[in-house]
Write an enzyme that holds these catalytic residues in place. Sequence first.
Site, PDB file in Angstrom:
ATOM      1  N   GLU A  48      41.708  43.097  51.345  1.00 51.54           N
ATOM      2  CA  GLU A  48      42.897  43.363  50.530  1.00 51.54           C
ATOM      3  C   GLU A  48      42.663  44.620  49.692  1.00 51.54           C
ATOM      4  O   GLU A  48      41.571  44.833  49.156  1.00 51.54           O
ATOM      5  CB  GLU A  48      43.127  42.166  49.609  1.00 51.54           C
ATOM      6  CG  GLU A  48      44.200  42.325  48.544  1.00 51.54           C
ATOM      7  CD  GLU A  48      44.272  41.110  47.618  1.00 51.54           C
ATOM      8  OE1 GLU A  48      45.244  41.022  46.844  1.00 51.54           O
ATOM      9  OE2 GLU A  48      43.358  40.250  47.651  1.00 51.54           O
ATOM     10  N   LYS A 117      52.349  40.982  50.205  1.00 48.25           N
ATOM     11  CA  LYS A 117      51.855  39.731  49.630  1.00 48.25           C
ATOM     12  C   LYS A 117      52.968  38.940  48.951  1.00 48.25           C
ATOM     13  O   LYS A 117      53.628  39.432  48.033  1.00 48.25           O
ATOM     14  CB  LYS A 117      50.738  40.045  48.641  1.00 48.25           C
ATOM     15  CG  LYS A 117      49.958  38.841  48.131  1.00 48.25           C
ATOM     16  CD  LYS A 117      48.791  39.306  47.281  1.00 48.25           C
ATOM     17  CE  LYS A 117      47.913  38.160  46.830  1.00 48.25           C
ATOM     18  NZ  LYS A 117      46.759  38.650  46.029  1.00 48.25           N
ATOM     19  N   CYS A 150      44.862  36.795  50.578  1.00 48.54           N
ATOM     20  CA  CYS A 150      44.152  36.188  49.460  1.00 48.54           C
ATOM     21  C   CYS A 150      44.835  34.941  48.893  1.00 48.54           C
ATOM     22  O   CYS A 150      44.778  33.869  49.488  1.00 48.54           O
ATOM     23  CB  CYS A 150      43.936  37.256  48.384  1.00 48.54           C
ATOM     24  SG  CYS A 150      42.618  36.847  47.200  1.00 48.54           S
TER      25      CYS A 150
END
Length: 288
Positions: A48, A117, A150
Site C-alpha cells: 500500500e 481503498k 489493508c
Amino acid sequence: MTGSPSIISVALEQICVRAGTADANRTMMVHRSRAAFDAGADLVVMPELAVSGYVIEADTVADVAEPLDGPSLAAMTAVAARGDGLVAYGFCERDGSDFFNTVVVADGDGPVLHYRKLHLFDAEKHVYSPGDLGLPVADTRVGRLGVCICYDLRFVEVLRVMSLRGAELVLAPAAWVGGFDSRVPTSGATRHVDGVIAQANLDQVAVVAVSQVAGASHGGPATLGGSVAVDGYGDLLVGPLSRLEADSALVEVDLEAVRAARLRGELIRPRDDRRTDVYGLEYGGESL
C-alpha cells in the site's frame, strides 16, 4: 479465465519506503520488480502507498499525489512489459481535488485493475476520499484477480464479495500498523495474518498480503511487515516475512487447488450450503 495457467509464481516485495520521496521509492520499486521477474515471477505485489510511503499529512499527500496515468503507471507498465507479467502497487492518486489511497494492477499495456481503498483507517479519513470504484474483480493472464487494501481486510464482506464474484486470488497491499487489536506480537504473525488465514479458508480464495515494514525509521508510522501468501484452505504458502526489515519471497499459487477448495467433501460444499433463503449479500444491486 480460459487459457490462464493453473500455477502462477507470485513475488511478495515487502519494501521499506521513505515517506514523501516518491522518485526514490519508484526507482526502488522498478529495481525490485525487475529482479522478481528475472527470478521467474508472473505477478509482483508491492505494498500500500509504496510510491509515496504511508503519508497522512495533507501537505505531503498533495506533494506526492499523481494522476492514474502519471509517472508511476508509466514506470510500472514498462517493467511489467519487460517482465511479461503483472505488477500490483499502491500510490497516492489525485483526481481533481480529491486524493485516494489507490492500488493498480498493471500489465505491459496498462491497468487491468484500478482500486481505491473503501475503508479508510484512522487519520487517513482527514486527507483521503473514500473509495468510489467498488470491489473490482477481473480476468487476467494469471487468473481471476480481486484487490483490496489493508484495513479492508477487517471487513468480512470484502473477501466474501470478491470470492462469490469468482476471484481466485485476492491481492491485499498493506501498511500494517497497530491500533485495531488489543496487542501486537513483537515477532511472527500479527493479528492481521490471523484474519487473512481465517477468511481465505472460509471464502475459499487465495490471498497475498504485502505490507510495508519499518516505516518509523524513514518518516512514516511503525509499519509491521509480516507479509504472507495464503491458499484457499487458509494454509500459509509463505511468510510471515520479516517484521523488521525489507524482505521478499517468490511463491507458487495453484489456482486449480483454490477452485478445488470450494468442495470440501461430497456433502461439504460451502458455497452451495449457504442459506440464501435466510440471509443474503448484495453487491452492486445483485444478490450474491
